[in-house]
Design a protein around this motif. Structure first.
Motif, PDB file in Angstrom:
ATOM      1  N   PHE A   1       0.857  -1.192   0.000  1.00 16.34           N
ATOM      2  CA  PHE A   1       0.000   0.000   0.000  1.00 16.34           C
ATOM      3  C   PHE A   1       0.892   1.242   0.000  1.00 16.34           C
ATOM      4  CE2 PHE A   1      -2.965  -3.179   0.595  1.00 16.34           C
ATOM      5  CZ  PHE A   1      -4.260  -2.694   0.620  1.00 16.34           C
ATOM      6  N   ALA A   2       1.621   1.402  -1.090  1.00 15.48           N
ATOM      7  CA  ALA A   2       2.686   2.390  -1.168  1.00 15.48           C
ATOM      8  C   ALA A   2       2.190   3.744  -1.672  1.00 15.48           C
ATOM      9  CB  ALA A   2       3.797   1.872  -2.090  1.00 15.48           C
ATOM     10  N   ASN A   3       2.954   4.759  -1.329  1.00 20.90           N
ATOM     11  CA  ASN A   3       2.726   6.095  -1.871  1.00 20.90           C
ATOM     12  C   ASN A   3       2.852   6.046  -3.393  1.00 20.90           C
ATOM     13  OD1 ASN A   3       2.394   8.868  -2.048  1.00 20.90           O
ATOM     14  ND2 ASN A   3       4.527   9.327  -1.567  1.00 20.90           N
ATOM     15  N   GLY A   4       1.870   6.654  -4.064  1.00 22.27           N
ATOM     16  CA  GLY A   4       1.841   6.614  -5.522  1.00 22.27           C
ATOM     17  C   GLY A   4       0.885   5.581  -6.062  1.00 22.27           C
ATOM     18  N   TRP A   5       0.475   4.633  -5.208  1.00 25.20           N
ATOM     19  CA  TRP A   5      -0.503   3.623  -5.630  1.00 25.20           C
ATOM     20  C   TRP A   5      -1.713   3.623  -4.694  1.00 25.20           C
ATOM     21  CZ3 TRP A   5      -2.403  -0.883  -3.270  1.00 25.20           C
ATOM     22  CH2 TRP A   5      -3.216  -1.665  -4.105  1.00 25.20           C
ATOM     23  N   ALA A   6      -1.510   3.410  -3.412  1.00 24.26           N
ATOM     24  CA  ALA A   6      -2.632   3.413  -2.470  1.00 24.26           C
ATOM     25  C   ALA A   6      -3.070   4.833  -2.126  1.00 24.26           C
ATOM     26  CB  ALA A   6      -2.254   2.658  -1.203  1.00 24.26           C
ATOM     27  N   PHE A   7      -2.119   5.719  -2.099  1.00 24.74           N
ATOM     28  CA  PHE A   7      -2.388   7.139  -1.857  1.00 24.74           C
ATOM     29  C   PHE A   7      -1.312   7.913  -2.579  1.00 24.74           C
ATOM     30  CE2 PHE A   7       0.364   5.536   1.435  1.00 24.74           C
ATOM     31  CZ  PHE A   7       1.326   6.512   1.587  1.00 24.74           C
ATOM     32  N   ASP A   8      -1.526   9.211  -2.697  1.00 23.44           N
ATOM     33  CA  ASP A   8      -0.558  10.054  -3.394  1.00 23.44           C
ATOM     34  C   ASP A   8      -0.310  11.282  -2.536  1.00 23.44           C
ATOM     35  OD1 ASP A   8       1.076  11.396  -5.122  1.00 23.44           O
ATOM     36  OD2 ASP A   8      -0.332  11.465  -6.789  1.00 23.44           O
ATOM     37  N   PHE A   9       0.837  11.261  -1.863  1.00 21.89           N
ATOM     38  CA  PHE A   9       1.169  12.390  -0.998  1.00 21.89           C
ATOM     39  C   PHE A   9       2.155  13.305  -1.708  1.00 21.89           C
ATOM     40  CE2 PHE A   9       3.820  14.331   2.406  1.00 21.89           C
ATOM     41  CZ  PHE A   9       2.838  15.150   2.922  1.00 21.89           C
ATOM     42  N   ASN A  10       1.738  14.540  -1.886  1.00 24.71           N
ATOM     43  CA  ASN A  10       2.566  15.554  -2.533  1.00 24.71           C
ATOM     44  C   ASN A  10       3.116  16.466  -1.446  1.00 24.71           C
ATOM     45  OD1 ASN A  10       3.438  18.003  -3.822  1.00 24.71           O
ATOM     46  ND2 ASN A  10       2.327  17.362  -5.660  1.00 24.71           N
ATOM     47  N   LEU A  11       4.412  16.308  -1.142  1.00 22.93           N
ATOM     48  CA  LEU A  11       5.019  17.062  -0.046  1.00 22.93           C
ATOM     49  C   LEU A  11       5.034  18.551  -0.337  1.00 22.93           C
ATOM     50  CD1 LEU A  11       6.492  17.004   2.664  1.00 22.93           C
ATOM     51  CD2 LEU A  11       8.633  16.657   1.419  1.00 22.93           C
ATOM     52  N   GLU A  12       5.343  18.903  -1.593  1.00 22.65           N
ATOM     53  CA  GLU A  12       5.439  20.325  -1.932  1.00 22.65           C
ATOM     54  C   GLU A  12       4.093  21.024  -1.821  1.00 22.65           C
ATOM     55  OE1 GLU A  12       7.203  20.655  -5.755  1.00 22.65           O
ATOM     56  OE2 GLU A  12       9.158  19.873  -5.117  1.00 22.65           O
ATOM     57  N   ALA A  13       3.047  20.343  -2.251  1.00 25.15           N
ATOM     58  CA  ALA A  13       1.710  20.939  -2.190  1.00 25.15           C
ATOM     59  C   ALA A  13       1.017  20.666  -0.862  1.00 25.15           C
ATOM     60  CB  ALA A  13       0.857  20.397  -3.336  1.00 25.15           C
ATOM     61  N   ASN A  14       1.649  19.825  -0.019  1.00 26.30           N
ATOM     62  CA  ASN A  14       1.059  19.433   1.264  1.00 26.30           C
ATOM     63  C   ASN A  14      -0.366  18.914   1.067  1.00 26.30           C
ATOM     64  OD1 ASN A  14       1.057  19.005   4.033  1.00 26.30           O
ATOM     65  ND2 ASN A  14       0.201  21.029   4.467  1.00 26.30           N
ATOM     66  N   ARG A  15      -0.488  17.985   0.112  1.00 27.12           N
ATOM     67  CA  ARG A  15      -1.799  17.442  -0.237  1.00 27.12           C
ATOM     68  C   ARG A  15      -1.709  15.935  -0.324  1.00 27.12           C
ATOM     69  NH1 ARG A  15      -2.735  19.273  -5.573  1.00 27.12           N
ATOM     70  NH2 ARG A  15      -1.993  17.238  -6.280  1.00 27.12           N
TER      71      ARG A  15
END
Length: 213
Positions: A101-115
């Motif tokens: 359940f990795a970042n980019g597949w299960a969720f998408d966390f954008n550090l720069e946009a804090n989203r």
């Protein structure tokens, strides 16, 4: 419709494995299924430096993680069958979650946009935990509520997946297993008819996009 049944137990003669088979049998001929036996398949549950690089979006996921993600992508329902160890998942299943359940597949966390965007809005999940203790112990000490917070909400809701059923089968080491086997078979029978399951049958293009947290 297709179900992925994931079982995390080292002993193929265990109640966990018997429950997974009952879920599969309950599905009947109208649906297909795959049983993922994480121990027999020697899945590596150790989250390592390479997995951390995947989380940071520096490298693509390794082949074993991609294979598990593809299994889930093919499924209309995900069923997890597991013994309860120390009031949670066994390490094998928790490590499967950690890596797959990795970042980019299960969720998408954008550090720069804090989203953070939830990516698994199409996934319908069913949990079947095998407990050695009695139901009163879980309620008296708050273990049942803690597990629901940690697993149902903390893992699956975080990714946008919906937990349609979450069952804890108590006294598994001391009572006749037949009632639990019937519960598992009924779960399979009702897997694609329970409320909320119909949404998973829609083509991917018709499903509503996952909400943004």
């Amino acid at each position: 419709m297709h179900a992925l049944i994931v079982v995390a137990h080292h002993d193929p003669r265990s109640l966990s494995h018997s429950l997974a088979k009952q879920v599969a049998e309950g599905l009947g001929p109208s649906h297909t299924f795959e049983i993922a036996d994480l121990f027999a398949e020697a899945f590596d549950p150790c989250f390592n430096a390479a997995d951390h690089a995947v989380h940071r979006r520096q490298v693509p996921p390794p082949a074993d993680v991609l294979a598990e993600q593809a299994r889930i992508d093919r499924a209309d329902a995900l069923v997890l069958v597991y013994p309860v160890y120390w009031w949670s998942f066994p390490a094998l299943l928790k490590g499967w979650i950690d890596r797959v359940f990795a970042n980019g597949w299960a969720f998408d966390f954008n550090l720069e946009a804090n989203r953070m965007e939830k990516q698994l809005g199409r996934l319908r999940v069913h949990l079947l935990g095998v407990a050695g203790a009695d139901a009163g112990t879980y309620e008296r000490h708050g273990y049942a509520a803690a597990m629901k917070t940690q697993i149902d909400h903390g893992i699956f809701d975080y990714c946008g997946a919906r937990v349609l059923s979450s069952s804890l089968l108590p006294d598994a080491e001391s009572q006749d297993p037949e009632p639990h086997l019937r519960t598992a078979r009924a779960l399979g029978r009702d897997l694609f008819t329970c409320p909320g399951a119909i949404e998973a049958a829609q083509p991917a293009s018709d499903r509503q996009a996952a909400p943004v947290a």
